[in-house]
Design an enzyme around this catalytic site. Sequence first.
Site, mmCIF file in Angstrom:
data_model
loop_
_atom_site.group_PDB
_atom_site.id
_atom_site.type_symbol
_atom_site.label_atom_id
_atom_site.label_comp_id
_atom_site.label_asym_id
_atom_site.label_seq_id
_atom_site.Cartn_x
_atom_site.Cartn_y
_atom_site.Cartn_z
ATOM 1 N N ARG A 1 -9.915 -2.788 5.968
ATOM 2 C CA ARG A 1 -9.446 -2.853 7.356
ATOM 3 C C ARG A 1 -8.576 -1.627 7.679
ATOM 4 O O ARG A 1 -7.828 -1.155 6.816
ATOM 5 C CB ARG A 1 -8.556 -4.096 7.565
ATOM 6 C CG ARG A 1 -9.313 -5.397 7.547
ATOM 7 C CD ARG A 1 -8.366 -6.581 7.687
ATOM 8 N NE ARG A 1 -7.479 -6.738 6.548
ATOM 9 C CZ ARG A 1 -6.516 -7.652 6.471
ATOM 10 N NH1 ARG A 1 -6.302 -8.480 7.475
ATOM 11 N NH2 ARG A 1 -5.762 -7.754 5.393
ATOM 12 N N ASP B 1 0.812 -1.227 0.000
ATOM 13 C CA ASP B 1 0.000 0.000 0.000
ATOM 14 C C ASP B 1 0.840 1.268 0.000
ATOM 15 O O ASP B 1 0.415 2.314 0.505
ATOM 16 C CB ASP B 1 -0.957 0.020 1.207
ATOM 17 C CG ASP B 1 -1.881 -1.174 1.198
ATOM 18 O OD1 ASP B 1 -2.195 -1.668 0.101
ATOM 19 O OD2 ASP B 1 -2.279 -1.618 2.288
ATOM 20 N N GLU B 2 2.003 1.206 -0.587
ATOM 21 C CA GLU B 2 2.894 2.381 -0.604
ATOM 22 C C GLU B 2 2.414 3.436 -1.601
ATOM 23 O O GLU B 2 2.858 4.598 -1.543
ATOM 24 C CB GLU B 2 4.330 1.959 -0.964
ATOM 25 C CG GLU B 2 5.012 1.027 0.043
ATOM 26 C CD GLU B 2 4.764 -0.435 -0.257
ATOM 27 O OE1 GLU B 2 3.926 -0.731 -1.126
ATOM 28 O OE2 GLU B 2 5.393 -1.291 0.394
ATOM 29 N N GLN C 1 2.015 -6.068 -3.176
ATOM 30 C CA GLN C 1 2.403 -6.215 -1.765
ATOM 31 C C GLN C 1 3.662 -5.382 -1.530
ATOM 32 O O GLN C 1 3.858 -4.382 -2.197
ATOM 33 C CB GLN C 1 2.629 -7.702 -1.392
ATOM 34 C CG GLN C 1 1.355 -8.523 -1.341
ATOM 35 C CD GLN C 1 0.801 -8.897 -2.693
ATOM 36 O OE1 GLN C 1 1.462 -9.517 -3.492
ATOM 37 N NE2 GLN C 1 -0.444 -8.535 -2.948
ATOM 38 N N LYS D 1 1.852 2.204 -5.110
ATOM 39 C CA LYS D 1 2.400 1.662 -6.366
ATOM 40 C C LYS D 1 1.491 1.959 -7.559
ATOM 41 O O LYS D 1 1.941 2.391 -8.617
ATOM 42 C CB LYS D 1 2.600 0.137 -6.239
ATOM 43 C CG LYS D 1 3.567 -0.262 -5.145
ATOM 44 C CD LYS D 1 3.635 -1.755 -4.951
ATOM 45 C CE LYS D 1 2.423 -2.402 -4.349
ATOM 46 N NZ LYS D 1 2.149 -2.035 -2.958
HETATM 47 P P1 GDP Z 1 -0.730 0.364 -3.544
HETATM 48 O O1 GDP Z 1 -1.304 -0.909 -3.096
HETATM 49 O O2 GDP Z 1 0.756 0.433 -3.297
HETATM 50 O O3 GDP Z 1 -1.056 0.713 -4.963
HETATM 51 O O4 GDP Z 1 -1.355 1.512 -2.620
HETATM 52 P P2 GDP Z 1 -2.909 1.629 -2.213
HETATM 53 O O5 GDP Z 1 -3.665 2.125 -3.358
HETATM 54 O O6 GDP Z 1 -3.386 0.387 -1.560
HETATM 55 O O7 GDP Z 1 -2.816 2.693 -1.052
HETATM 56 C C1 GDP Z 1 -2.288 3.958 -1.236
HETATM 57 C C2 GDP Z 1 -3.375 4.974 -0.829
HETATM 58 O O8 GDP Z 1 -2.796 6.229 -0.683
HETATM 59 C C3 GDP Z 1 -4.448 5.135 -1.896
HETATM 60 O O9 GDP Z 1 -5.651 5.442 -1.255
HETATM 61 C C4 GDP Z 1 -3.947 6.304 -2.709
HETATM 62 O O10 GDP Z 1 -4.987 6.995 -3.375
HETATM 63 C C5 GDP Z 1 -3.334 7.150 -1.638
HETATM 64 N N1 GDP Z 1 -2.176 7.964 -2.024
HETATM 65 C C6 GDP Z 1 -1.179 7.668 -2.891
HETATM 66 N N2 GDP Z 1 -0.241 8.645 -2.868
HETATM 67 C C7 GDP Z 1 -0.643 9.558 -1.973
HETATM 68 C C8 GDP Z 1 -0.077 10.779 -1.475
HETATM 69 O O11 GDP Z 1 1.000 11.209 -1.853
HETATM 70 N N3 GDP Z 1 -0.807 11.446 -0.546
HETATM 71 C C9 GDP Z 1 -2.005 10.994 -0.084
HETATM 72 N N4 GDP Z 1 -2.632 11.717 0.829
HETATM 73 N N5 GDP Z 1 -2.548 9.857 -0.520
HETATM 74 C C10 GDP Z 1 -1.874 9.131 -1.442
HETATM 75 P P1 IMO Z 2 -0.858 -4.138 -2.299
HETATM 76 O O1 IMO Z 2 -0.375 -4.694 -3.614
HETATM 77 C C1 IMO Z 2 -0.976 -4.562 2.031
HETATM 78 C C2 IMO Z 2 -1.017 -8.632 3.640
HETATM 79 C C3 IMO Z 2 -2.279 -9.070 4.339
HETATM 80 C C4 IMO Z 2 -1.700 -10.052 5.335
HETATM 81 C C5 IMO Z 2 -0.574 -10.722 4.561
HETATM 82 C C6 IMO Z 2 -0.989 -12.031 3.906
HETATM 83 O O2 IMO Z 2 -2.149 -3.454 -2.348
HETATM 84 O O3 IMO Z 2 0.222 -3.370 -1.628
HETATM 85 P P2 IMO Z 2 -2.547 -12.728 1.856
HETATM 86 O O4 IMO Z 2 -3.897 -12.290 1.468
HETATM 87 O O5 IMO Z 2 -1.487 -12.428 0.848
HETATM 88 O O6 IMO Z 2 -2.512 -14.140 2.324
HETATM 89 O O7 IMO Z 2 -2.189 -11.857 3.173
HETATM 90 O O8 IMO Z 2 -0.215 -9.794 3.546
HETATM 91 N N1 IMO Z 2 -1.208 -8.135 2.258
HETATM 92 C C7 IMO Z 2 -1.159 -6.837 1.920
HETATM 93 N N2 IMO Z 2 -1.002 -5.739 2.677
HETATM 94 N N3 IMO Z 2 -1.059 -4.461 0.692
HETATM 95 C C8 IMO Z 2 -1.188 -5.553 -0.097
HETATM 96 O O9 IMO Z 2 -1.142 -5.479 -1.435
HETATM 97 C C9 IMO Z 2 -1.274 -6.809 0.528
HETATM 98 N N4 IMO Z 2 -1.439 -8.080 0.067
HETATM 99 C C10 IMO Z 2 -1.386 -8.863 1.134
HETATM 100 O O10 IMO Z 2 -2.933 -7.999 4.964
HETATM 101 O O11 IMO Z 2 -1.101 -9.346 6.395
HETATM 102 MG MG MG Z 3 -2.829 -1.583 -1.845
#
Ligand code: GDP
Ligand code: IMO
Ligand code: MG
Length: 437
Positions: free
Chosen positions: A312, A24-25, A233, A27
């Site tokens: 979550r 969730d960085e 991930q 990406k």
């Molecule tokens: P991913 O799984 O690495 O693609 O990341 P996620 O989409 O799960 O989570 C990143 C969250 O942060 C998303 O809700 C994005 O819309 C949000 N986001 C991404 N970059 C920024 C930022 O620079 N600032 C803020 N406030 N939100 C961001």
């Molecule tokens: P993105 O690509 C954050 C975490 C789950 C759990 C562990 C194992 O959006 O960054 P799994 O379903 O793979 O058996 O879960 O890994 N997890 C993630 N956490 N972002 C993800 O993907 C994740 N994919 C799995 O919460 O702790």
């Molecule tokens: Mg994510």
Amino acid sequence: MFERLPFIFSTMKADVLLGLQWGDEGKGKVVDVLTPRYDVIARFQGGPNAGHTLEFEGIKHVLHTIPSGIFHPTKANVIGNGVVIDPVVFKKEIDALLKLGVDVKKNLFISRKAHLILPTHRLLDAASEAAKGTAKIGSTLKGIGPAYMDKTGRNGLRIGDLEHPDFKSLYNTLVAKHKELLAHHDYQYNLDELEPAFFEGIEEIKKLTLIDSEYVLNNYLNEGKAILAEGAQGSLLDIDFGSYPFVTSSHTITAGTCIGLGLAPGTIGEVYGIFKAYCTRVGSGPFPTELEDETGERLRKKGNEFGSTTGRPRRCGWLDLPSLKYAIMLNGVTQLIMMKSDVMSGFDKVKVCTHYKYRGKIIDHVPYDVVNEKLEPVYEELPGWSEDLMQVSDVENLPANLMAYIDYIEHATQLPITIISVGPDRMQTLMRKAVAF
Ligand code: GDP
Ligand code: IMO
Ligand code: MG
């Protein structure tokens, strides 16, 4: 005797973008931003446990299996062999994209060697987590672990099997095995309710272009096309190098790109390592800098830190440098991307963990046992910044204290931070030339 042939093609390199923390960085956002520079975007591992958020032109969209280049109609999007696909989630993704006017039939290609997630994999995931009780992984319950177990156990079904006239009997054989396992778990379920959506999803997949992706991707490189591999991930969830067993079931690091796409190590070019200006983790497992207090709550609220896949609440904490450096080492990162700097605005002081206290010693590496032994963070405090960054459109206008924070991380990691994100929208992305540090 063979004569050495001169190289006919100038082979392009495949760049990689992947998470350096626990997922969730951001990406999805950055892949979408970088897509115009590439011809092909390819996912190499994971499955619908991923949730990659894209925001642009008032649209907020979460992708799970489909690469984040899909909103660019002239770019090829490839789901590689290392990915596990749930036809149910996949069909929902395709339908949601269609509603936004994106027809994936034109530019989405799926590896025949990608594995399928069956409804029984999801049930087995739930049964396994229930059996673990308080020791549960905190899985997304998308069937990831069981699907990869069948892959390495040499029982799995692959996308290419859908072209087999006997697919149904292959399916039935595997489901029979799963039923025995579910009985062992004494797990109650109703498979009849789950199967129709699965087979509908299968029909949808069959309408798409199935490819031998390893050949297609290598040919792209030989033709001089640029590939961006999109990680899912994060490095600290890697099956080998994460906080085992609190990890996912795939190789989330750069090496996973080679395996998950069939690209040789020498074809890898830039490795973009992406991290949040702080840390989050969703699910169970060690998190040395976790803030179970008001500060953590503040980061969660301001950063809207709730899982893109499961909703979550994400656990929040300060930046963890030993873990970041560990991830950089494992991935061979060549440049860093820092996300969510805007969320850190408003603290008088911000903290960075530089070392851990571990078994009475001060260390700066990630030791073997992080699950049973506590890693106590040792912090350095830096001055915070209070400006609202979401409207900043130029690096030059970033607050001095944020620049000092960036400088500090660059010196600690010996890498340049070349992209700074200041909000969720595509436009809220500041590009920076590599700087001397
Ligand atoms: P991913 O799984 O690495 O693609 O990341 P996620 O989409 O799960 O989570 C990143 C969250 O942060 C998303 O809700 C994005 O819309 C949000 N986001 C991404 N970059 C920024 C930022 O620079 N600032 C803020 N406030 N939100 C961001
Ligand atoms: P993105 O690509 C954050 C975490 C789950 C759990 C562990 C194992 O959006 O960054 P799994 O379903 O793979 O058996 O879960 O890994 N997890 C993630 N956490 N972002 C993800 O993907 C994740 N994919 C799995 O919460 O702790
Ligand atoms: Mg994510």
